[in-house]
Design an enzyme around this catalytic site. Structure first.
Site: not given
Length: 398
Positions: A120, A63, A222, A60
């Site tokens: 997420s 992202k 993140k 992720s």
């Protein structure tokens, strides 16, 4: 101690032989997941790196690039924070983590940002991708083009969410460069990464970045997790006028990952206070005693007082060099955890009998991870990664 080390070495050799047999019989090679890098964002100096140019699965952390593209669109006026994005059937079908968006429903750009950063949400990533690229696959191509423009030479995107795909690869160094680009080019939007919680559909979701509010100076950015990637974290912190970016890929648990990234940040900030004229030597001393996360091969190294011998020797060598410098006359006096859902499966894999859960602080047996199903097929770059020396030359040429 010698007998224990020898026994550990024997186990390691046995495991290596087992892996070789698997590779010969099944055509699969198992890869180490861990990689890390620490960068001084103000000077672009690499303070510490381990396997930073080895191909890894970003999960992720993908992202962050999706958000970078969305911030580009906001800055250009192509979209607005209040625009309501339509949810397609394909977007609504995305695997967890997600908001469980319904086909035909809408979500504002502002809420999409919050959902991507905290929850997420994979369905939201596809909604954004389809709005900006028409289709997710075309958007992923645009992401890769943008990545190359930002200097991410060893990164390829094939989706907007980071869900498992053996073709989607990056490196710890490229992820650090992405964080640096986000800070430099989208400073006006970076504050969103400090969002600690997000509410949607009557539920409130906590940011998976557990360092927010816990580690001094951390303000983003993140986390990521798939079974193939391990637990990833891209973090940034500012303290005493210094901005640090730290990236770790391949943690065995969320808790171990968070602890290691915190140690990376603390070592980086402590390096600025060390009495050494040579910045490289100062960094080497600060990180010399930093232990890497436990790996299957770690037990084979000789230990002294609970620490690998190589670390002790490195610290002593660095300290001796600092002392030598101090005795030399100076020329100048200037000086992703709340989701109890099965981990996504790679397209090339089949569902095992037991699967890990996303962002769950569950301790994994290192012996199992060394030869078990939790290691993905070794990713291979289409083009060789450039060397750390080449990267430093590029930095000096800027």
């Amino acid at each position: 101690m010698f007998l224990r080390a020898f026994a550990a070495l024997t186990r390691a050799v046995g495991a290596g032989a087992f892996l070789a047999i698997m590779a010969f019989g099944g055509g699969t090679a198992l890869a180490e997941k861990y990689a890390a890098i620490v960068i001084d964002a103000d000077t672009q100096e690499v303070l510490h790196d381990r396997h930073a140019d080895e191909p890894r699965y970003p999960a992720s952390l993908t992202k962050v690039m999706t958000l970078y593209m969305l911030f580009d669109a906001l800055k250009s006026g192509e979209v607005s924070l209040d625009e309501r994005l339509v949810v397609s059937r394909y977007a609504a079908s995305q695997a967890p983590s997600n908001l469980k968006l319904k086909t035909g429903s809408r979500i504002t750009v502002r809420d999409a940002i919050g959902a991507l950063i905290t929850k997420s949400a994979n369905d939201v990533a596809v909604v954004v991708a389809e709005r900006l690229g028409g289709t997710e696959s075309r958007f992923a191509q645009l992401m890769t083009v943008k990545a190359k423009a930002l200097g991410l030479e060893n990164t390829r995107f094939v989706n907007a969410s980071g869900l498992p795909d053996t073709r989607q690869l990056s490196t710890a160094r490229d992820m650090a460069l992405l964080a640096e680009a986000m800070l430099s080019n989208h400073a006006d939007y970076y504050h969103y990464f400090a969002t600690e919680q997000f509410s949607w559909g009557g539920k409130t979701y906590k940011n998976h970045n557990n360092l927010l509010g816990e580690v001094n100076g951390v303000d983003g950015i993140k986390t990521g997790y798939t079974r193939a990637s391990g637990f990833n974290l891209m973090a940034s912190a500012k303290r005493d006028g210094h901005r640090i970016i730290a990236v770790m890929l391949g943690g065995t648990t969320a808790r171990a990952r968070d602890s290691h990234v915190e140690s990376l940040l603390e070592a980086a900030f402590s390096s600025f206070a060390l009495p050494a004229d040579d910045p490289a030597l100062r960094s080497r001393l600060a990180f010399a005693m930093l232990e890497e996360p436990l790996s299957p091969e770690a037990a084979a190294e000789p230990m002294l007082n609970g620490k690998p011998l190589s670390m002790i020797l490195a610290a002593e060598a660095a300290a001796a060099q600092v002392a030598a410098n101090d005795n030399t006359p100076a020329e100048s006096a200037q000086g992703d955890a709340d989701d109890a859902t099965p981990a996504p499966i790679l397209a090339a894999e089949t569902l095992p009998a037991v699967v890990a859960t996303a962002e769950e602080p569950q301790q994994m047996d290192p012996a199992e991870t060394s030869i078990g199903r939790y290691y993905a097929e070794a990713p291979v770059l289409e083009e060789p990664a450039f060397s750390p020396e080449e990267y430093r030359r590029r930095q000096l040429a800027k």
